[in-house]
Structures are given as structure tokens and as C-alpha cells.
Design an enzyme around this catalytic site. Sequence first.
Site, PDB file in Angstrom:
ATOM      1  CG  HIS A  30      -1.069   3.921   3.885  1.00  0.00           C
ATOM      2  ND1 HIS A  30      -2.326   3.688   4.409  1.00  0.00           N
ATOM      3  CD2 HIS A  30      -0.576   2.704   3.563  1.00  0.00           C
ATOM      4  CE1 HIS A  30      -2.572   2.402   4.398  1.00  0.00           C
ATOM      5  NE2 HIS A  30      -1.527   1.776   3.896  1.00  0.00           N
TER       6      HIS A  30
ATOM      7  CB  SER B  91      -0.972   0.001   1.186  1.00  0.00           C
ATOM      8  OG  SER B  91      -0.298  -0.268   2.384  1.00  0.00           O
TER       9      SER B  91
END
Length: 290
Positions: free
Chosen positions: A270, A213
Site C-alpha cells: 500500500h 490494493s
Amino acid sequence: MNWIAVKYFSLDHDLSALSRYLHERGLDHRITEENAQQCLAVTDAAVIPALQDFLQQLEDGRAQLPSATAEPLVTPPYIQAGAAQPSLLVQALHTPIVLALILLSAVGGLLVTTEAGNLFLHYFSFQDFTDTQYIPIGESLSGGELWRLLTPIFLHFGIFHFLFNSLWMWDLGRRLEILQGKWGFLLFVVVTGIASNLTQYMWSGSSNFGGMSGVVYALVGFIAVRQRLNPHPLVAVSPALIGFMLVWLVLCMTGVVDYFIAGSVANAAHLGGLVAGAVYALFTGRYFLR
């Protein structure tokens, strides 16, 4: 239907043979008059690089349109006879880095979730570990284990974690691999993957993290900045999609999502990936003008 302009021609240029050639190969296209020029447009952004290369070959005399009865002399990648949209297999083979990343993520998921895989997990985690302790990352790096800076991007904690990241990589990653070329995209993944892993480790102080991610958010950051500075049809994603990913980032940072999963979201990865992707676009966007 969203038509994407590929190339403009003068009004006296006869495009009938080109149109017939594209039609025979199942490529959905149209030719319209715009601003005293003929505009060749398509609906599938994935075919644009190959089609532009083919048109350049025609212009340079390195290729020619076959006669109506002849076999095609040049078939650009992604353009298949009888199919407006390439198959998933064809798309995967033309974006081998994305395919490899998804397959390695599947292997990483097995390392985390299976008893047999757990025996090898310590080789790919950010920090090496034994049954009783973690090995300092500096000690591992000085011993030549530099791969640890990157390999946590392949570790996935469950099927939904793997599917979520793989679907975004398939959608966004293929766009960048076509735009940047496979080696350029591989460099992007390595740089942003390391950046997201380092950010997560420095923020949390823990090496119990993994997942693609961070790189996915790097894709989001790159696309958002690239489209503002130098738009390109390949990365012309919906602003709503970018907005959704940013809202999801903020939602995860509130801690709400942690109540519904085992463990917690690697929010620093992230954010680090998002920033790394945006910076990458700032410094390299002008090199990707395909």
C-alpha cells in the site's frame, strides 16, 4: 448539483444549435454567463474528454452540427441518445484497461481460492514454489520469468478482497484511464504495480502476498498530487475520500485490521503504491492535459 466548466465562448457566439444537439442526446448541461463569457458546463466528468474533442472538431471544421431533422454526423463516446448517464456496459467498453484489470483480478481470485486454480497459482506468484520450497526470485527472473514482478496484483484472497479493490479501481481507475489514455494508463499500472510488489517483498521477505490494493493506493497518490499541481475535473475527487484512504492505510499499519481477516494486510505494498503514484504524478502530470 456540481457543475463542471467544459469550455468558454464569447457572448456573440450562438450556442443554441449546440445546446439543442446536446439536449437531444440526453447530455445534462447548462450555458451561463460568467465574466463576460458564455460557460458550457456539465455534471458528468466522464463525458468531458469526448465533449472537448467534439467541440475542437467543430472549431476546426472537421465536424458540423446537424440540422434539426438530420442524423447526427458525430456522436462523441459516452454521449448516448436519451440518457444523461452512460450505461455500465458503455463505460466499461470505453475504459478497457480497467475492465481487463477487474476480470484478471477475478481470475486471480479463482487461482487462490479453488483447488483447480491452485495447480496454476505458482506461475503467477512473486516467487515460484514447489511442495517443499520456494524458488529464489533471482533464479526465476534470470530464466526470463519477468511477469512475476507484476502478476501478484491479480491474486485475491476471498470475495471481499476482490470486491474492495475492484470497486476502487472502477471508481478511480476509470478517471485515470480517460485522463491518460488506455496505453498511458496501462503503463501507469505496470510501473506502480511492480513498485508496490517489490516494496512488499523487500519489506516482508515473503512472497505470500497479492492484490490490486497497491495499484489502488497508487491511484490515490497520483490524484492527490495531480490535483494539487495541476487540477483537472476528471480527478476532482472529494478530499474526504483521499483522507479516508490515508486513514485506512494508517489503521492497517497498526495491525488492528489483521485481527479481522485471515492473514495480514500487505501494508508495504500500500505504502509503496502510494509513493509510486505520487512520484508518477510529479514527473508525468504535465503530459496529461486532456
